[in-house]
Design a protein around this motif. Sequence first.
Motif, mmCIF file in Angstrom:
data_model
loop_
_atom_site.group_PDB
_atom_site.id
_atom_site.type_symbol
_atom_site.label_atom_id
_atom_site.label_comp_id
_atom_site.label_asym_id
_atom_site.label_seq_id
_atom_site.Cartn_x
_atom_site.Cartn_y
_atom_site.Cartn_z
ATOM 1 N N LYS A 282 -39.315 -37.314 13.374
ATOM 2 C CA LYS A 282 -39.461 -35.873 13.580
ATOM 3 C C LYS A 282 -38.519 -35.090 12.677
ATOM 4 O O LYS A 282 -38.894 -34.055 12.113
ATOM 5 N N GLU A 283 -37.293 -35.588 12.538
ATOM 6 C CA GLU A 283 -36.322 -34.927 11.666
ATOM 7 C C GLU A 283 -36.793 -34.990 10.210
ATOM 8 O O GLU A 283 -36.663 -34.019 9.458
ATOM 9 N N LEU A 284 -37.362 -36.140 9.827
ATOM 10 C CA LEU A 284 -37.877 -36.304 8.471
ATOM 11 C C LEU A 284 -38.993 -35.299 8.183
ATOM 12 O O LEU A 284 -38.992 -34.618 7.159
ATOM 13 N N HIS A 285 -39.956 -35.206 9.095
ATOM 14 C CA HIS A 285 -41.079 -34.290 8.896
ATOM 15 C C HIS A 285 -40.608 -32.843 8.804
ATOM 16 O O HIS A 285 -41.173 -32.048 8.039
ATOM 17 N N GLU A 286 -39.590 -32.497 9.574
ATOM 18 C CA GLU A 286 -39.040 -31.145 9.511
ATOM 19 C C GLU A 286 -38.393 -30.902 8.150
ATOM 20 O O GLU A 286 -38.572 -29.840 7.533
#
Length: 394
Positions: A282-286
């Motif tokens: 999720k952090e990566l996609h953000e």
Amino acid sequence: MEDILIISNYYPPEKGAAANRIEQLALKLHQNNYNVSVVCPLGNYPKGALFPEYKGKFSVTENRENITVKRLWIYPSVSKNIFIRILSVLSFSLSLFFYLLFNKTPKKVVIQSPPLLLSFISVFVLSLKNKKIILNVSDLWPLAAIELKALKENSFSHKISLFLERFIYKKTTLILGQSNEIISHVHSIFPDKKFFLYRNFPDHQVLTMELKTVEKQPIKIFYAGLLGIAQGVLELCKKIKLEGLNIEFHIFGDGVEKNQIEALISLQTEQKVFFHGMLDRKELHEKLKTFDIAIVPLKTRIYGSVPSKIFEYGSLGFPIVYFGGGEGENIVEENNLGWVVEVQNYKDLNKKLLDISKLTKAELDVMKKRIFNQSQKTFDLNNQVKNLIEKEVF
């Protein structure tokens, strides 16, 4: 609710495509009224060391988003020493063998393959129990190992691997193949077996494109994933030519090449390549929302392999530079997802990068929107799982 068990060598909180793929399958089956349980090792991948929450434990039972996860003991390692790596595989194999032998299991079981040894043990025990065995084949081993030169053709290890491969195909009830090449390969050995195509589609649950094209910034190309031998990201860093181009290359991930990549980047005179380490999905996609293009490389063309990153990042709207050969080329070209470069052809890659550097941000924004809309229609995990349920695969 009907019970179903999934056996996998990877599962979140472990990172990577394999863990994500199995979790998506588990969640989709649960959403379609199955009572899903997963058996996997104690979390350790990709670092090859137990995560802090699993240290000192022999087994752990968890509930992750309504999925019962049973984690069994493993001696984890990513050592280059072949004997230590064999010991690691054997440790979980033994845990799995005794678990399946002495514990009650549902009538239907999905087994992720490879690894071959874990697949063999699972199929062996479950076939004795007359279970419905659904083999989910994501890569062709030992064929892929030969192509990667990790295994010598006609060696003792190769012959043993061929025996394991044929055994699991023979004893399996039906087979899910991640590519048409996988299905063709297995069909050539066991033509009467039931086969179904099951792509590694993601489930981002994103209804509108969230990417932001930022003007007055360089074009940001990224690689996110395993930094292993098969991906060849270290060689990519050495051979791409970004001097004078309006392009930055950003790397996210972890693996055996990590330290060498960091050392190489530290020697740069002109900062064009950036390493960010491993981030939560999720952090990566953000973080990636302001990036522009995904690159999907493989060091060699591996028959049967279709990198899930094509679907993962295409579904978010990213144009893709595909540098891996095989069936993945067809998917990128047929869906007009970006650019295809012949494996190991760095001259062609650098030519493509030169062309990409001339694109305006407005042109990139149009590409992103078109690719997002195309991927939403084509790479639909919900429809794929429902179709397989209708065909009584699960």
